[in-house]
Motif scaffolding. Structure first.
Motif, PDB file in Angstrom:
ATOM      1  N   PHE A  17      16.474   7.406   5.991  1.00 21.52           N
ATOM      2  CA  PHE A  17      15.550   7.392   4.869  1.00 21.52           C
ATOM      3  C   PHE A  17      15.590   8.721   4.129  1.00 21.52           C
ATOM      4  N   GLN A  18      15.544   8.623   2.805  1.00 20.78           N
ATOM      5  CA  GLN A  18      15.714   9.770   1.935  1.00 20.78           C
ATOM      6  C   GLN A  18      14.387  10.212   1.313  1.00 20.78           C
ATOM      7  N   GLY A  19      14.263  11.507   1.080  1.00 17.66           N
ATOM      8  CA  GLY A  19      13.130  12.058   0.338  1.00 17.66           C
ATOM      9  C   GLY A  19      11.776  11.633   0.862  1.00 17.66           C
ATOM     10  N   LEU A  20      10.901  11.217  -0.065  1.00 19.71           N
ATOM     11  CA  LEU A  20       9.540  10.828   0.298  1.00 19.71           C
ATOM     12  C   LEU A  20       9.474   9.548   1.118  1.00 19.71           C
ATOM     13  N   ASP A  21      10.583   8.786   1.159  1.00 19.53           N
ATOM     14  CA  ASP A  21      10.583   7.574   1.973  1.00 19.53           C
ATOM     15  C   ASP A  21      10.343   7.888   3.447  1.00 19.53           C
ATOM     16  N   LYS A  22      10.726   9.082   3.875  1.00 16.27           N
ATOM     17  CA  LYS A  22      10.431   9.500   5.258  1.00 16.27           C
ATOM     18  C   LYS A  22       8.923   9.547   5.482  1.00 16.27           C
ATOM     19  N   LEU A  23       8.208  10.006   4.487  1.00 19.29           N
ATOM     20  CA  LEU A  23       6.751  10.088   4.575  1.00 19.29           C
ATOM     21  C   LEU A  23       6.130   8.685   4.514  1.00 19.29           C
ATOM     22  N   TRP A  24       6.575   7.865   3.541  1.00 17.28           N
ATOM     23  CA  TRP A  24       5.995   6.526   3.365  1.00 17.28           C
ATOM     24  C   TRP A  24       6.228   5.628   4.578  1.00 17.28           C
ATOM     25  N   THR A  25       7.430   5.713   5.186  1.00 18.08           N
ATOM     26  CA  THR A  25       7.775   4.830   6.303  1.00 18.08           C
ATOM     27  C   THR A  25       7.354   5.391   7.655  1.00 18.08           C
ATOM     28  N   LEU A  26       7.026   6.672   7.690  1.00 20.83           N
ATOM     29  CA  LEU A  26       6.725   7.371   8.942  1.00 20.83           C
ATOM     30  C   LEU A  26       7.936   7.409   9.860  1.00 20.83           C
ATOM     31  N   LYS A  27       9.131   7.358   9.268  1.00 20.58           N
ATOM     32  CA  LYS A  27      10.399   7.407  10.010  1.00 20.58           C
ATOM     33  C   LYS A  27      11.410   8.200   9.189  1.00 20.58           C
ATOM     34  N   VAL A  55       0.966  -2.342  10.058  1.00 22.62           N
ATOM     35  CA  VAL A  55       0.729  -1.688  11.342  1.00 22.62           C
ATOM     36  C   VAL A  55       0.739  -0.169  11.147  1.00 22.62           C
ATOM     37  N   ALA A  56       1.740   0.307  10.405  1.00 23.74           N
ATOM     38  CA  ALA A  56       1.845   1.739  10.109  1.00 23.74           C
ATOM     39  C   ALA A  56       2.709   1.896   8.866  1.00 23.74           C
ATOM     40  N   GLY A  57       2.291   2.740   7.954  1.00 25.74           N
ATOM     41  CA  GLY A  57       3.077   2.959   6.754  1.00 25.74           C
ATOM     42  C   GLY A  57       2.225   2.906   5.503  1.00 25.74           C
ATOM     43  N   THR A  58       2.857   2.481   4.398  1.00 23.49           N
ATOM     44  CA  THR A  58       2.246   2.542   3.081  1.00 23.49           C
ATOM     45  C   THR A  58       2.434   1.223   2.354  1.00 23.49           C
ATOM     46  N   ARG A  68       5.874  -0.352   9.065  1.00 19.72           N
ATOM     47  CA  ARG A  68       5.882  -1.495   9.979  1.00 19.72           C
ATOM     48  C   ARG A  68       4.802  -2.507   9.596  1.00 19.72           C
ATOM     49  N   PHE A  69       5.189  -3.786   9.575  1.00 19.10           N
ATOM     50  CA  PHE A  69       4.277  -4.872   9.251  1.00 19.10           C
ATOM     51  C   PHE A  69       4.461  -5.981  10.281  1.00 19.10           C
ATOM     52  N   PHE A  77      10.129  -4.362   9.183  1.00 22.70           N
ATOM     53  CA  PHE A  77      10.143  -2.975   8.722  1.00 22.70           C
ATOM     54  C   PHE A  77      10.538  -3.003   7.258  1.00 22.70           C
ATOM     55  N   TRP A  78       9.696  -2.410   6.419  1.00 17.65           N
ATOM     56  CA  TRP A  78       9.909  -2.384   4.975  1.00 17.65           C
ATOM     57  C   TRP A  78      10.135  -0.957   4.479  1.00 17.65           C
ATOM     58  N   ASP A  79      11.017  -0.825   3.490  1.00 19.19           N
ATOM     59  CA  ASP A  79      11.123   0.392   2.690  1.00 19.19           C
ATOM     60  C   ASP A  79      11.654  -0.020   1.321  1.00 19.19           C
TER      61      ASP A  79
END
Length: 123
Positions: A17-27, A55-58, A68-69, A77-79
């Motif tokens: 995962f790149q950039g802010l996606d690390k923050l949004w996905t918590l991975k 479950v966790a994420g944005t 996670r949903f 798992f969504w991104d």
């Protein structure tokens, strides 16, 4: 957005995962054994499907779905920010997820990479 790679020596599919996606996905990355990958499709319409319970994420409707949903008995798992670039990766025997729904830069090339890799793994 994520970068999908396949390491044939280690038989792993990796989503980095790149950039802010690390923050949004918590991975920062997911590593999935190729033996657990059933296939991949480019599916822009996936964004219209219900996501289930976060479950966790944005999740900000119309902007981003990440993390996670759970929907029914399925673990997702969504991104995705741009559904036009969404790739759905179907998993079997996966300990954590049933499907990965991930935005990539080039959906067609990503699907081809995954499909070729699992075809080689089956031979």
């Amino acid at each position: 957005m994520a970068v999908i790679t396949v390491d044939r020596e280690r038989a792993l599919l990796t989503a980095e995962f790149q950039g802010l996606d690390k923050l949004w996905t918590l991975k920062s990355r997911l590593e999935i054994p190729l033996a657990h990958v059933r296939g991949a499709t480019h599916d822009p319409g996936i964004a219209r499907e219900p996501r289930g319970i976060r479950v966790a994420g944005t999740h900000m409707p119309g902007m981003i779905t990440a993390g996670r949903f759970r929907r029914g008995g399925e673990h997702l798992f969504w991104d995705v920010r741009n559904p036009a670039k969404a790739v759905v990766i179907e998993l079997a025997d996966a300990a954590t997820y049933d499907r990965l729904i991930i935005e990539v830069d080039d959906p067609r090339a990503t699907v081809a990479l995954i499909e070729q890799s699992i075809a080689r793994d089956e031979v």
